[in-house]
Every structure is written in C-alpha cells, then in structure tokens.
Enzyme design. Structure first.
Site, PDB file in Angstrom:
ATOM      1  N   GLU A  23      10.796   3.374   5.633  1.00  0.00           N
ATOM      2  CA  GLU A  23      10.654   1.908   5.714  1.00  0.00           C
ATOM      3  C   GLU A  23      11.728   1.390   6.676  1.00  0.00           C
ATOM      4  O   GLU A  23      12.909   1.628   6.471  1.00  0.00           O
ATOM      5  CB  GLU A  23      10.787   1.274   4.329  1.00  0.00           C
ATOM      6  N   TYR A  62      -5.544 -19.496   5.851  1.00  0.00           N
ATOM      7  CA  TYR A  62      -4.917 -19.782   4.558  1.00  0.00           C
ATOM      8  C   TYR A  62      -3.397 -19.929   4.659  1.00  0.00           C
ATOM      9  O   TYR A  62      -2.810 -20.742   3.952  1.00  0.00           O
ATOM     10  CB  TYR A  62      -5.346 -18.771   3.493  1.00  0.00           C
ATOM     11  N   ILE A  63      -2.765 -19.196   5.571  1.00  0.00           N
ATOM     12  CA  ILE A  63      -1.303 -19.308   5.667  1.00  0.00           C
ATOM     13  C   ILE A  63      -0.921 -20.698   6.213  1.00  0.00           C
ATOM     14  O   ILE A  63      -0.008 -21.354   5.706  1.00  0.00           O
ATOM     15  CB  ILE A  63      -0.712 -18.158   6.513  1.00  0.00           C
ATOM     16  N   LYS A  68       6.184 -16.992  -0.984  1.00  0.00           N
ATOM     17  CA  LYS A  68       5.264 -18.112  -0.726  1.00  0.00           C
ATOM     18  C   LYS A  68       4.882 -18.799  -2.031  1.00  0.00           C
ATOM     19  O   LYS A  68       4.882 -20.023  -2.128  1.00  0.00           O
ATOM     20  CB  LYS A  68       4.029 -17.562   0.005  1.00  0.00           C
ATOM     21  N   TYR A  99      11.541  -1.938  -6.735  1.00  0.00           N
ATOM     22  CA  TYR A  99      10.615  -1.091  -5.972  1.00  0.00           C
ATOM     23  C   TYR A  99      11.283   0.227  -5.589  1.00  0.00           C
ATOM     24  O   TYR A  99      10.713   1.306  -5.711  1.00  0.00           O
ATOM     25  CB  TYR A  99      10.156  -1.812  -4.701  1.00  0.00           C
ATOM     26  N   GLY A 158      -2.768 -16.335  12.758  1.00  0.00           N
ATOM     27  CA  GLY A 158      -3.321 -15.000  12.512  1.00  0.00           C
ATOM     28  C   GLY A 158      -2.272 -13.915  12.532  1.00  0.00           C
ATOM     29  O   GLY A 158      -1.102 -14.167  12.846  1.00  0.00           O
ATOM     30  N   GLY A 194       0.811  -1.213   0.000  1.00  0.00           N
ATOM     31  CA  GLY A 194       0.000   0.000   0.000  1.00  0.00           C
ATOM     32  C   GLY A 194       0.843   1.260   0.000  1.00  0.00           C
ATOM     33  O   GLY A 194       0.581   2.201  -0.763  1.00  0.00           O
ATOM     34  N   HIS A 237     -12.069 -26.071 -25.676  1.00  0.00           N
ATOM     35  CA  HIS A 237     -11.857 -27.503 -25.427  1.00  0.00           C
ATOM     36  C   HIS A 237     -10.490 -27.960 -25.927  1.00  0.00           C
ATOM     37  O   HIS A 237     -10.060 -27.489 -26.991  1.00  0.00           O
ATOM     38  CB  HIS A 237     -12.960 -28.285 -26.158  1.00  0.00           C
ATOM     39  N   GLU A 269     -13.442 -25.042 -19.214  1.00  0.00           N
ATOM     40  CA  GLU A 269     -14.655 -25.250 -20.025  1.00  0.00           C
ATOM     41  C   GLU A 269     -15.800 -25.826 -19.187  1.00  0.00           C
ATOM     42  O   GLU A 269     -16.967 -25.617 -19.495  1.00  0.00           O
ATOM     43  CB  GLU A 269     -14.367 -26.159 -21.220  1.00  0.00           C
ATOM     44  N   ASP A 280      -3.023  -3.568   5.751  1.00  0.00           N
ATOM     45  CA  ASP A 280      -3.230  -4.524   6.838  1.00  0.00           C
ATOM     46  C   ASP A 280      -3.362  -3.859   8.212  1.00  0.00           C
ATOM     47  O   ASP A 280      -3.953  -4.429   9.117  1.00  0.00           O
ATOM     48  CB  ASP A 280      -2.067  -5.529   6.890  1.00  0.00           C
ATOM     49  N   ALA A 323       9.779   5.005  11.727  1.00  0.00           N
ATOM     50  CA  ALA A 323       9.151   6.327  11.821  1.00  0.00           C
ATOM     51  C   ALA A 323       8.076   6.324  12.896  1.00  0.00           C
ATOM     52  O   ALA A 323       7.432   5.301  13.147  1.00  0.00           O
ATOM     53  CB  ALA A 323       8.530   6.691  10.474  1.00  0.00           C
ATOM     54  N   CYS A 332       3.325 -13.022  -0.127  1.00  0.00           N
ATOM     55  CA  CYS A 332       2.805 -13.577  -1.390  1.00  0.00           C
ATOM     56  C   CYS A 332       3.885 -14.125  -2.325  1.00  0.00           C
ATOM     57  O   CYS A 332       3.779 -15.259  -2.800  1.00  0.00           O
ATOM     58  CB  CYS A 332       2.040 -12.514  -2.176  1.00  0.00           C
ATOM     59  N   ALA A 350      -7.389 -16.237  -3.705  1.00  0.00           N
ATOM     60  CA  ALA A 350      -6.864 -17.590  -3.960  1.00  0.00           C
ATOM     61  C   ALA A 350      -6.150 -18.107  -2.732  1.00  0.00           C
ATOM     62  O   ALA A 350      -5.652 -17.335  -1.915  1.00  0.00           O
ATOM     63  CB  ALA A 350      -5.895 -17.544  -5.139  1.00  0.00           C
ATOM     64  N   CYS A 364       4.435  -8.561   1.291  1.00  0.00           N
ATOM     65  CA  CYS A 364       4.126  -9.295   0.064  1.00  0.00           C
ATOM     66  C   CYS A 364       5.400  -9.723  -0.667  1.00  0.00           C
ATOM     67  O   CYS A 364       5.551 -10.890  -1.031  1.00  0.00           O
ATOM     68  CB  CYS A 364       3.254  -8.416  -0.831  1.00  0.00           C
ATOM     69  N   GLU A 400      -1.570 -23.258   3.409  1.00  0.00           N
ATOM     70  CA  GLU A 400      -0.590 -23.151   2.318  1.00  0.00           C
ATOM     71  C   GLU A 400       0.763 -23.733   2.738  1.00  0.00           C
ATOM     72  O   GLU A 400       1.383 -24.503   1.988  1.00  0.00           O
ATOM     73  CB  GLU A 400      -0.403 -21.679   1.917  1.00  0.00           C
TER      74      GLU A 400
HETATM   75  P1  FAD Z   1       3.052  -4.507   4.384  1.00  0.00           P
HETATM   76  O1  FAD Z   1       3.251  -5.035   3.030  1.00  0.00           O
HETATM   77  O2  FAD Z   1       3.162  -5.439   5.523  1.00  0.00           O
HETATM   78  O3  FAD Z   1       4.102  -3.323   4.569  1.00  0.00           O
HETATM   79  C1  FAD Z   1       4.252  -2.642   5.775  1.00  0.00           C
HETATM   80  C2  FAD Z   1       5.677  -2.133   5.847  1.00  0.00           C
HETATM   81  O4  FAD Z   1       5.775  -1.161   6.904  1.00  0.00           O
HETATM   82  C3  FAD Z   1       6.692  -3.209   6.197  1.00  0.00           C
HETATM   83  O5  FAD Z   1       7.680  -3.257   5.193  1.00  0.00           O
HETATM   84  C4  FAD Z   1       7.269  -2.802   7.555  1.00  0.00           C
HETATM   85  O6  FAD Z   1       8.639  -3.110   7.671  1.00  0.00           O
HETATM   86  C5  FAD Z   1       7.033  -1.293   7.527  1.00  0.00           C
HETATM   87  N1  FAD Z   1       6.929  -0.670   8.865  1.00  0.00           N
HETATM   88  C6  FAD Z   1       6.183  -1.096   9.912  1.00  0.00           C
HETATM   89  N2  FAD Z   1       6.263  -0.203  10.925  1.00  0.00           N
HETATM   90  C7  FAD Z   1       7.065   0.799  10.498  1.00  0.00           C
HETATM   91  C8  FAD Z   1       7.504   2.018  11.094  1.00  0.00           C
HETATM   92  N3  FAD Z   1       7.088   2.407  12.294  1.00  0.00           N
HETATM   93  N4  FAD Z   1       8.353   2.800  10.388  1.00  0.00           N
HETATM   94  C9  FAD Z   1       8.758   2.440   9.124  1.00  0.00           C
HETATM   95  N5  FAD Z   1       8.357   1.311   8.517  1.00  0.00           N
HETATM   96  C10 FAD Z   1       7.489   0.506   9.193  1.00  0.00           C
HETATM   97  N6  FAD Z   1      -1.929 -11.291   0.037  1.00  0.00           N
HETATM   98  C11 FAD Z   1      -2.393 -11.583  -1.208  1.00  0.00           C
HETATM   99  O7  FAD Z   1      -3.104 -10.763  -1.798  1.00  0.00           O
HETATM  100  N7  FAD Z   1      -2.079 -12.774  -1.820  1.00  0.00           N
HETATM  101  C12 FAD Z   1      -1.291 -13.698  -1.221  1.00  0.00           C
HETATM  102  O8  FAD Z   1      -1.025 -14.754  -1.802  1.00  0.00           O
HETATM  103  C13 FAD Z   1      -0.772 -13.405   0.065  1.00  0.00           C
HETATM  104  N8  FAD Z   1       0.040 -14.282   0.693  1.00  0.00           N
HETATM  105  C14 FAD Z   1       0.573 -13.970   1.905  1.00  0.00           C
HETATM  106  C15 FAD Z   1       1.419 -14.892   2.518  1.00  0.00           C
HETATM  107  C16 FAD Z   1       1.944 -14.618   3.754  1.00  0.00           C
HETATM  108  C17 FAD Z   1       2.856 -15.610   4.398  1.00  0.00           C
HETATM  109  C18 FAD Z   1       1.635 -13.382   4.400  1.00  0.00           C
HETATM  110  C19 FAD Z   1       2.223 -13.069   5.744  1.00  0.00           C
HETATM  111  C20 FAD Z   1       0.797 -12.459   3.809  1.00  0.00           C
HETATM  112  C21 FAD Z   1       0.257 -12.746   2.554  1.00  0.00           C
HETATM  113  N9  FAD Z   1      -0.623 -11.862   1.919  1.00  0.00           N
HETATM  114  C22 FAD Z   1      -1.124 -12.170   0.680  1.00  0.00           C
HETATM  115  C23 FAD Z   1      -1.039 -10.594   2.563  1.00  0.00           C
HETATM  116  C24 FAD Z   1      -0.250  -9.409   2.012  1.00  0.00           C
HETATM  117  O9  FAD Z   1       1.134  -9.657   2.117  1.00  0.00           O
HETATM  118  C25 FAD Z   1      -0.614  -8.152   2.779  1.00  0.00           C
HETATM  119  O10 FAD Z   1      -2.019  -7.982   2.728  1.00  0.00           O
HETATM  120  C26 FAD Z   1       0.035  -6.904   2.203  1.00  0.00           C
HETATM  121  O11 FAD Z   1       1.428  -7.029   2.190  1.00  0.00           O
HETATM  122  C27 FAD Z   1      -0.366  -5.673   3.032  1.00  0.00           C
HETATM  123  O12 FAD Z   1       0.291  -4.542   2.570  1.00  0.00           O
HETATM  124  P2  FAD Z   1       0.551  -3.307   3.520  1.00  0.00           P
HETATM  125  O13 FAD Z   1       1.101  -2.225   2.648  1.00  0.00           O
HETATM  126  O14 FAD Z   1      -0.638  -3.010   4.317  1.00  0.00           O
HETATM  127  O15 FAD Z   1       1.652  -3.787   4.559  1.00  0.00           O
END
Ligand code: FAD
Length: 456
Positions: free
Chosen positions: A41, A185-186, A57, A105, A271, A22, A445, A450, A312, A121, A54, A350, A49, A189
């Site tokens: 970060e 799901y985790i 995994k 990225y 969870g 996000g 087919h 199908e 999240d 931060a 994701c 999925a 992810c 999987e």
């Molecule tokens: P994140 O991607 O978690 O990013 C948050 C970032 O903030 C992190 O890099 C962290 O280091 C940083 N951070 C935290 N606190 C601070 C701070 N105070 N200062 C600076 N940086 C900070 N989703 C799917 O859609 N498909 C899948 O197949 C899937 N598989 C998954 C498998 C696993 C094992 C897991 C754990 C998750 C999976 N997900 C999947 C869920 C998906 O990864 C999350 O929904 C997604 O990454 C959420 O994005 P986000 O931006 O909210 O947070």
C-alpha cells in the site's frame, strides 16, 4: 532505489497491490485460507473508502445535518442555540477516528498473517512485483491489482487552483463559499454537505440533469430541494477557465455562458479514473480499455495468466461493497473449493445528499424499455417530525412494478432514512418480491417505511 542496493527476493502465494476495500478483504481472506500473502500500500491502509471516501464523507454528511436537527430541537421544546460549525474541531476528531480505523485495518491484516509493505508496487512479470523504494522483489504465484481510482480533473486553464474531494477532506478551516463542478453523486453530496455546513454553494454541471442515471422523479425532486436550500445550481453550463489573482484568496470561475463565480474554493467532482500510474501494465502486456481500466473476465482474470484485478481499477461498479465481494470471491476461488460469482443485478445504492437517496433495481425509464408494460406507485409526504416542526423536506417513494407478474422491479426513495430502508428492500427484491407481498405486509406505525407497504 540507489544503484548499489541489492534487491532481495521474497516468495509468496499472493501479492495484493493496494490496501483499499477490495485489496484488504482479498489479502485477509486469502491468508485465512492458508495462503502466504503480501500486501503493498503506497498511501494509507483502508484506501479511498476509509481515508478519503465513504467514511469521512458520511461523517461530513452527519455534521451538515445538525443545523436542521438543532432548529427542530427548539420546536420540540429544547432550549439550545444553533451556533456555527467549527471545521477545525470536526477535522481533528475526524482525523483521530480515521487513524483509529486505519490501525484496525492494519491489525486485522497482521493478525491474519499478511505481510504488509508500505510502499508503491509495480508489476514486472506475471509472477513478480517490484517494491522499488525498499529494494525488494516479490516472487509470487498470483498477483492481484486492487489500486482503485483517482479524481479526474479536466484540462481547463487554471485547473490547479481547484481542489478535488481528496483535498476537501484535508480542509480544517471553513471556507465562506465553494463552487463545485460535476453532476454525479460526489458533486451532489459535497454540494449538500457544504450548504449544510453554512458554506455558500454553487454547483455547475454541463449536463441537463443531476444524477442522470437515477430515476427522473428522484433527481427532479432532489434538484428542487437543493434549490430550496439556496444552492446555486447551474445546469448546461461549464467551467472554461479558473483564475486566482495575485494575493487573492478567492478563485474566479469563468463559465461557458459568459458568467463568473467568485468563491473561496473551487472543486472538481468530474468523475474518477483508474489508478494505474507506474504500475508496469504496458511492460507486462496487461490490457486496459480506452479509459485506462484493467480489462478482466468473469473470473477477474486479466489477459496475463496469474494476474487478476478487482475494484475501481476495473471500472465496473465503483462501490465499496462490490470491491470487497470481488476480492473475497476471487481469493476463495483461488485458494478454496468455493466457486462463487457476483450477481451484479439489483445492486442497492445510496446518495448521501440532503435529502438522501436510496435506490435499487430498474428506473421507470429502464423498466419501460425492458418490460414495456409497467405500473408505477408513487407517494410524496412530509415525515411526522418535519411536519410537526414545520421544517422543509419531503419524502418521495416510488415502486416500479411489472404488469405481467406484479414483481417489484425497482424501488426509488428520496428523504430521511432512504439509505437504511433501501438495504432491506434490496433483499426482498433479490428474492423476487411482488407488490402483493408488500400489500400483505402489515405496516410498522408511525414510521417513514410504512408508506412502502401502503402504496396504492
Ligand atoms: P481503493 O479503496 O481506492 O484502494 C486502492 C488503494 O491502492 C489505495 O489505498 C491506493 O493508495 C493504493 N495504490 C494505488 N496504486 C498503488 C501502487 N502502485 N502500489 C501500492 N498501492 C497502490 N462507495 C460506496 O460504496 N459508498 C459510498 O458512500 C462511497 N462514497 C465515496 C465518496 C467519495 C468521495 C469517493 C472518492 C468514493 C466513494 N465511494 C463510495 C467509492 C469507494 O470508495 C470505492 O469504490 C472503493 O474504495 C474501491 O475500492 P478499491 O479497493 O477498488 O480501491
């Protein structure tokens, strides 16, 4: 921060906390719209992810399927050995690939003009963020919290002997056995991945059925298939204590039913909880719910002006595409005339279990509650490839249809290609597709998909 360090202040329009799915999208789009953007970060760019969710995994899931593929290849005439899985080779290649994605990225952000701070931060006021480790303060018009979630580990004696999914990605030697706790799901999987890699796998879940929010038929069939693969599934049981004896490498799991499991690894997949450690929420008065999730309105605004949250950490729908879209729509609302909001209905999803699952829309149970009268169309079959090679595995397809107007309310699939197929079905369902539309569509087919247009 050393006492004598002088804090320098820099001005921005937007400060994004968290470089995950996000946060990265929000920062990049905001910068492209002309905003001056900072992104902090604390771990690795790409977030859960890319680094430990994701992507790695799915790579593991691919790795876990080669045994069956190679066995089938022999049936198709290929003279090859199945051999063993070398976790070190996988780990090294995965490490290289993820590092490459991380760099992509970072470059995308930089080339969009985002200023990156590789540090933790903390919000200190509605318009300031402190980067304590580098003695910097960001003064900003808007703050966006996108700090994600982290694994929840229950309070169980000896829980420190167990790992979570975060650490599973760091393993470079194949364990002989693993005990996984959880039924979401985790958990599912990783149980399928481990088994597919040749690791003896135990799955312990306190609930009555795995993936409890999914359609009953799908989870029933998945459980049957996992048992047939030799995964030891223990439902309505729970871990009460973990033990590791001096000099032993194995962990002993004590179970609520009095049983014990000894395995090389134990893993909690019980969870995830919002990542709000040392974020300054309480000090600034940003409200959270009982689970620690930041409370936001439909604008993703917190109760404090100019402070927003996505992904999240708001614990709404914990999926990458949702976090990305929340980030994109929010900054478009803030920095352009575009005022879009997410439609949270019919989100396709999925599960990369073996066999994999793809679902969109209402389950049979949900549809009965909401619509009363519904029709169910269901089929179960072996793919041509599995049938030919006498391999295990069934495909299950199920359509939930409204009796009133024949609209397809839900599609649930288990089996090869389900995740790919469901993406396209989701478009049709969003457009209000009916069962007649499916029936009027000619089949491709011979394919798995199908069967969806020939369901009677
Ligand atoms: P994140 O991607 O978690 O990013 C948050 C970032 O903030 C992190 O890099 C962290 O280091 C940083 N951070 C935290 N606190 C601070 C701070 N105070 N200062 C600076 N940086 C900070 N989703 C799917 O859609 N498909 C899948 O197949 C899937 N598989 C998954 C498998 C696993 C094992 C897991 C754990 C998750 C999976 N997900 C999947 C869920 C998906 O990864 C999350 O929904 C997604 O990454 C959420 O994005 P986000 O931006 O909210 O947070």
């Amino acid at each position: 921060m050393k006492k004598k360090d002088k804090i320098q202040t820099e001005e921005f329009d937007l400060c994004v906390i968290g470089g995950g799915s996000g946060g990265v999208r929000a920062a990049r789009v905001a910068a492209q719209l002309g905003a001056k953007v900072a992104l902090a970060e604390s771990y690795r760019m790409g977030g859960t992810c890319v680094i430990r969710g994701c992507v790695p995994k799915k790579l593991l899931s691919y790795a876990s399927q080669y045994k069956k593929d190679l066995q089938q290849a022999q049936y198709f005439g290929w003279e090859c050995d199945v051999g063993d899985f070398n976790m070190e080779t996988f780990y090294n290649n995965k490490h290289k690939y993820i590092a490459k994605l991380e760099a992509i990225y970072e470059n995308l952000l930089k080339s969009s003009g985002v200023t990156i701070f590789n540090t933790h931060a903390k919000v200190t006021s509605p318009n300031t963020v402190l980067l304590e480790d580098i003695s910097k303060e960001i003064s900003t018009k808007y703050i966006l919290i996108a700090t994600g979630a982290k694994p929840f580990v229950p309070k169980v004696e000896g829980s420190s002997y167990a790992i979570t999914s975060n650490e599973f990605f760091l393993i470079n030697q194949k364990p002989k056995s693993i005990t996984i706790f959880g039924g979401g799901y985790i958990a599912v999987e990783f149980a399928c991945i481990a088994k597919g890699l040749g690791i003896a796998t135990h799955l312990v879940y306190r609930g009555q059925r795995l993936l409890k929010d999914f359609d009953y038929d799908i989870t029933e069939e998945l459980t049957k298939s996992m048992l047939a693969q030799g995964i030891n599934i223990q439902l309505q049981n729970n871990v009460t204590k973990l033990e590791r004896h001096a000099h032993a490498t194995e962990v002993t799991t004590h179970l609520a039913n009095g049983g014990k499991i000894v395995s090389d690894l134990a893993m909690f997949a019980t969870g995830r909880v919002p990542n709000i450690d040392n974020l300054g929420l309480e000090e600034v008065g940003i409200k959270t719910d009982a689970a620690g999730a930041i409370i936001v309105d439909k604008n993703n605004a917190t109760n404090i002006d100019n402070v927003y949250a996505i992904g999240d950490v708001i614990n709404h729908v914990q999926l990458t595409p949702v976090a990305i879209r929340q980030g994109q729509f929010l900054v478009e609302r803030l920095f352009s005339d575009k005022q879009s909001y997410i439609d949270y209905s019919s989100i396709p999803t999925a599960v990369f279990s073996n066999p994999e699952i793809g679902v969109v829309g209402l389950t049979e149970e949900q549809a009965r509650k909401q619509y009363g009268s519904i029709k169910i169309y269901k089929t179960q079959f072996k793919t041509l490839k599995d049938g030919f090679s006498e391999a295990q595995g069934q495909v299950l397809m199920k359509l939930v249809v409204s009796t009133k107007d024949n609209k397809i309310l839900g599609c649930h699939m288990l089996g090869k290609y389900s995740a790919e197929i469901i993406q396209v079905v989701a478009i049709a369902i969003k457009l209000g597709v009916t069962k007649d539309d499916f029936d009027n569509t000619l089949a491709v087919h011979p394919t798995v998909a199908e069967e969806l247009v020939t369901l009677k």
